[in-house]
Design a protein around this motif. Structure first.
Motif, PDB file in Angstrom:
ATOM      1  N   LEU A  68      10.095 -35.986  18.414  1.00 24.25           N
ATOM      2  CA  LEU A  68       9.148 -34.891  18.178  1.00 24.25           C
ATOM      3  C   LEU A  68       8.864 -34.094  19.444  1.00 24.25           C
ATOM      4  CD1 LEU A  68       6.529 -36.420  15.703  1.00 24.25           C
ATOM      5  CD2 LEU A  68       8.424 -34.868  15.215  1.00 24.25           C
ATOM      6  N   GLU A  69       9.067 -34.683  20.623  1.00 22.57           N
ATOM      7  CA  GLU A  69       8.866 -33.944  21.875  1.00 22.57           C
ATOM      8  C   GLU A  69       9.782 -32.723  21.946  1.00 22.57           C
ATOM      9  OE1 GLU A  69       6.828 -34.344  24.918  1.00 22.57           O
ATOM     10  OE2 GLU A  69       5.712 -35.113  23.200  1.00 22.57           O
ATOM     11  N   LEU A  70      10.911 -32.778  21.254  1.00 19.87           N
ATOM     12  CA  LEU A  70      11.844 -31.656  21.269  1.00 19.87           C
ATOM     13  C   LEU A  70      11.255 -30.414  20.595  1.00 19.87           C
ATOM     14  CD1 LEU A  70      15.078 -33.651  20.419  1.00 19.87           C
ATOM     15  CD2 LEU A  70      14.588 -32.512  22.586  1.00 19.87           C
ATOM     16  N   LEU A  71      10.230 -30.587  19.794  1.00 26.38           N
ATOM     17  CA  LEU A  71       9.580 -29.438  19.168  1.00 26.38           C
ATOM     18  C   LEU A  71       8.846 -28.570  20.191  1.00 26.38           C
ATOM     19  CD1 LEU A  71       8.145 -31.155  15.960  1.00 26.38           C
ATOM     20  CD2 LEU A  71      10.232 -29.784  16.165  1.00 26.38           C
ATOM     21  N   ARG A  72       8.623 -29.097  21.394  1.00 25.08           N
ATOM     22  CA  ARG A  72       7.916 -28.360  22.442  1.00 25.08           C
ATOM     23  C   ARG A  72       8.853 -27.480  23.264  1.00 25.08           C
ATOM     24  NH1 ARG A  72       6.295 -32.680  26.003  1.00 25.08           N
ATOM     25  NH2 ARG A  72       5.182 -31.088  27.160  1.00 25.08           N
ATOM     26  N   VAL A  73      10.158 -27.592  23.036  1.00 21.03           N
ATOM     27  CA  VAL A  73      11.129 -26.889  23.874  1.00 21.03           C
ATOM     28  C   VAL A  73      10.896 -25.382  23.866  1.00 21.03           C
ATOM     29  CG1 VAL A  73      13.570 -26.267  24.063  1.00 21.03           C
ATOM     30  CG2 VAL A  73      12.900 -28.659  23.748  1.00 21.03           C
ATOM     31  N   ALA A  74      10.726 -24.799  22.692  1.00 23.53           N
ATOM     32  CA  ALA A  74      10.600 -23.344  22.588  1.00 23.53           C
ATOM     33  C   ALA A  74       9.402 -22.819  23.362  1.00 23.53           C
ATOM     34  CB  ALA A  74      10.502 -22.936  21.123  1.00 23.53           C
ATOM     35  N   ASP A  75       8.332 -23.589  23.431  1.00 19.52           N
ATOM     36  CA  ASP A  75       7.125 -23.149  24.126  1.00 19.52           C
ATOM     37  C   ASP A  75       7.174 -23.422  25.627  1.00 19.52           C
ATOM     38  OD1 ASP A  75       5.939 -22.289  21.761  1.00 19.52           O
ATOM     39  OD2 ASP A  75       5.067 -24.259  21.360  1.00 19.52           O
ATOM     40  N   GLN A  76       7.867 -24.468  26.039  1.00 18.56           N
ATOM     41  CA  GLN A  76       7.802 -24.913  27.427  1.00 18.56           C
ATOM     42  C   GLN A  76       8.999 -24.518  28.275  1.00 18.56           C
ATOM     43  OE1 GLN A  76       6.548 -28.826  28.269  1.00 18.56           O
ATOM     44  NE2 GLN A  76       4.868 -28.822  26.805  1.00 18.56           N
ATOM     45  N   LEU A  77      10.146 -24.269  27.664  1.00 14.12           N
ATOM     46  CA  LEU A  77      11.341 -23.966  28.437  1.00 14.12           C
ATOM     47  C   LEU A  77      11.810 -22.553  28.147  1.00 14.12           C
ATOM     48  CD1 LEU A  77      13.354 -27.292  27.982  1.00 14.12           C
ATOM     49  CD2 LEU A  77      11.620 -26.746  29.690  1.00 14.12           C
ATOM     50  N   SER A  78      12.576 -22.010  29.101  1.00 16.54           N
ATOM     51  CA  SER A  78      13.096 -20.662  28.927  1.00 16.54           C
ATOM     52  C   SER A  78      14.199 -20.664  27.870  1.00 16.54           C
ATOM     53  CB  SER A  78      13.666 -20.160  30.260  1.00 16.54           C
ATOM     54  OG  SER A  78      14.726 -20.997  30.688  1.00 16.54           O
ATOM     55  N   GLU A  79      14.729 -19.497  27.597  1.00 17.36           N
ATOM     56  CA  GLU A  79      15.816 -19.397  26.627  1.00 17.36           C
ATOM     57  C   GLU A  79      17.094 -20.017  27.202  1.00 17.36           C
ATOM     58  OE1 GLU A  79      16.203 -15.356  25.472  1.00 17.36           O
ATOM     59  OE2 GLU A  79      14.204 -15.225  24.600  1.00 17.36           O
ATOM     60  N   TRP A 125      20.526 -25.023  20.563  1.00 18.16           N
ATOM     61  CA  TRP A 125      19.973 -25.379  19.258  1.00 18.16           C
ATOM     62  C   TRP A 125      18.471 -25.588  19.303  1.00 18.16           C
ATOM     63  CZ3 TRP A 125      21.006 -26.087  14.131  1.00 18.16           C
ATOM     64  CH2 TRP A 125      20.173 -26.949  13.411  1.00 18.16           C
ATOM     65  N   ASN A 126      17.969 -26.284  20.297  1.00 14.24           N
ATOM     66  CA  ASN A 126      16.559 -26.664  20.333  1.00 14.24           C
ATOM     67  C   ASN A 126      15.627 -25.546  20.787  1.00 14.24           C
ATOM     68  OD1 ASN A 126      18.145 -29.486  20.985  1.00 14.24           O
ATOM     69  ND2 ASN A 126      16.382 -29.745  19.630  1.00 14.24           N
ATOM     70  N   GLN A 127      16.173 -24.335  21.026  1.00 16.22           N
ATOM     71  CA  GLN A 127      15.298 -23.192  21.269  1.00 16.22           C
ATOM     72  C   GLN A 127      14.503 -22.871  20.006  1.00 16.22           C
ATOM     73  OE1 GLN A 127      14.993 -21.695  24.357  1.00 16.22           O
ATOM     74  NE2 GLN A 127      13.171 -20.797  23.425  1.00 16.22           N
ATOM     75  N   HIS A 128      15.070 -23.205  18.861  1.00 12.78           N
ATOM     76  CA  HIS A 128      14.358 -23.089  17.592  1.00 12.78           C
ATOM     77  C   HIS A 128      13.843 -24.482  17.245  1.00 12.78           C
ATOM     78  CE1 HIS A 128      16.095 -19.116  17.308  1.00 12.78           C
ATOM     79  NE2 HIS A 128      17.277 -19.644  17.543  1.00 12.78           N
ATOM     80  N   HIS A 171      12.063 -37.188  29.722  1.00 13.08           N
ATOM     81  CA  HIS A 171      11.428 -35.914  30.053  1.00 13.08           C
ATOM     82  C   HIS A 171      12.322 -34.758  29.614  1.00 13.08           C
ATOM     83  CE1 HIS A 171       9.448 -32.761  32.374  1.00 13.08           C
ATOM     84  NE2 HIS A 171       8.453 -33.610  32.593  1.00 13.08           N
ATOM     85  N   LEU A 172      11.712 -33.675  29.122  1.00 13.76           N
ATOM     86  CA  LEU A 172      12.489 -32.529  28.670  1.00 13.76           C
ATOM     87  C   LEU A 172      13.356 -31.952  29.786  1.00 13.76           C
ATOM     88  CD1 LEU A 172       9.982 -30.556  26.389  1.00 13.76           C
ATOM     89  CD2 LEU A 172      11.870 -32.047  25.694  1.00 13.76           C
ATOM     90  N   ASN A 173      12.913 -32.057  31.037  1.00 12.81           N
ATOM     91  CA  ASN A 173      13.724 -31.543  32.144  1.00 12.81           C
ATOM     92  C   ASN A 173      15.049 -32.272  32.263  1.00 12.81           C
ATOM     93  OD1 ASN A 173      11.609 -29.869  32.690  1.00 12.81           O
ATOM     94  ND2 ASN A 173      11.067 -30.761  34.658  1.00 12.81           N
ATOM     95  N   ASN A 174      15.064 -33.542  31.873  1.00 16.22           N
ATOM     96  CA  ASN A 174      16.319 -34.295  31.921  1.00 16.22           C
ATOM     97  C   ASN A 174      17.237 -33.933  30.764  1.00 16.22           C
ATOM     98  OD1 ASN A 174      14.406 -35.816  33.640  1.00 16.22           O
ATOM     99  ND2 ASN A 174      16.122 -37.224  33.861  1.00 16.22           N
ATOM    100  N   LEU A 175      16.669 -33.489  29.659  1.00 11.91           N
ATOM    101  CA  LEU A 175      17.472 -33.099  28.508  1.00 11.91           C
ATOM    102  C   LEU A 175      17.985 -31.670  28.639  1.00 11.91           C
ATOM    103  CD1 LEU A 175      15.273 -34.614  25.651  1.00 11.91           C
ATOM    104  CD2 LEU A 175      17.320 -35.600  26.693  1.00 11.91           C
ATOM    105  N   PHE A 176      17.233 -30.812  29.335  1.00 11.53           N
ATOM    106  CA  PHE A 176      17.595 -29.397  29.471  1.00 11.53           C
ATOM    107  C   PHE A 176      17.410 -28.941  30.919  1.00 11.53           C
ATOM    108  CE2 PHE A 176      15.841 -30.055  25.195  1.00 11.53           C
ATOM    109  CZ  PHE A 176      16.900 -29.655  24.410  1.00 11.53           C
TER     110      PHE A 176
END
Length: 245
Positions: free
Chosen positions: A14-25, A29-32, A110-115
């Motif tokens: 579920l943390e991946l749902l935060r990608v669009a708000d927290q990371l740049s474009e 896939w996970n931008q949406h 952490h999202l930084n490690n995934l993206f």
């Protein structure tokens, strides 16, 4: 050989749902909003394998936007409640196009490690300009050196079974056994060596990167299966994501 299946293992979080708000474009896939990590890349490599093996029914199941949405729905219908913990979902497909799933809980990442916006140099080589470092700080991956990295004492023959991810995995199991790796929880990884030229093929469950002449490199993998080209390793999803960026 037992009945062959193709598979891929997808992080469901579920943390991946935060990608669009927290990371740049430009994260793919996970931008949406989606709790499934790089689902399109996972589908793509399964589809490519199905086409290679001539599994028409499996390819039809996975092909196009319809196949991608079918795979997404299959995950949503079969993964346990994500509110409790992230899962690693191993999706398998047989030659008749039937999907199955094996899931296990997995730890937080952490999202930084995934993206990551970039892969920073090793600490003793880090010469990044301070302004650049500050600009990129929001997506610098966390450093974790808990793993012991071993080199296999025997060479591995590259084949369709090392290029594509299938349930036929004795080469990886034997390399891990020789390295004394008894379970996925062991903080060890073993690097397989290509039989042809002695180069690094890949890790038994990971994609390795090496610092060479001021940049990161990774063993080359041919776009199409070819016994005479590339390291013989697997076209990993995170490797593709990194190389495309």
């Amino acid at each position: 050989m037992d009945t062959l299946e193709l598979f891929t293992t997808i992080r469901c979080d579920l943390e991946l749902l935060r990608v669009a708000d927290q990371l740049s474009e430009n994260v793919g896939w996970n931008q949406h909003p989606s709790p499934f990590y790089m689902l399109d890349f996972h589908r793509d490599r399964m589809l490519k394998a199905a086409v290679h093996w001539g599994w028409d029914a499996a390819a039809k199941t996975l092909d196009g936007e319809t196949g991608l949405r079918f795979m997404e729905k299959f995950l949503r219908d079969n993964v346990s409640d994500l509110a409790s913990t992230p899962y690693a979902a191993k999706i398998l497909i047989n030659e008749h196009g039937a999907l199955s799933i094996v899931e296990r809980p997995t730890g937080p990442v952490h999202l930084n490690n995934l993206f990551p916006s970039h892969l920073p140099a090793p600490l003793h080589h880090d010469t990044q300009h301070p302004l650049e470092a500050r600009r990129e700080a929001s997506r610098v991956p966390e450093r974790n050196f808990d793993y012991e990295i071993l080199v296999d004492g025997q060479r591995t023959t590259q084949s369709e079974f090392t290029h594509f991810k299938t349930t036929h995995r004795p080469m990886y199991e034997e390399a891990r056994h020789r390295a004394g790796i008894n379970s996925p929880a062991d903080k060890k990884e073993v690097l397989l060596i290509n039989h042809r030229d002695g180069s690094i093929m890949e890790g038994s469950i990971t994609t390795p990167y090496f610092w060479r002449n001021g940049r990161w490199v990774t063993p080359p993998v041919a776009e199409e299966f070819d016994m005479a080209r590339g390291s013989g390793g697997n076209r990993g999803t995170s490797r593709r994501w990194a190389l495309e960026r």
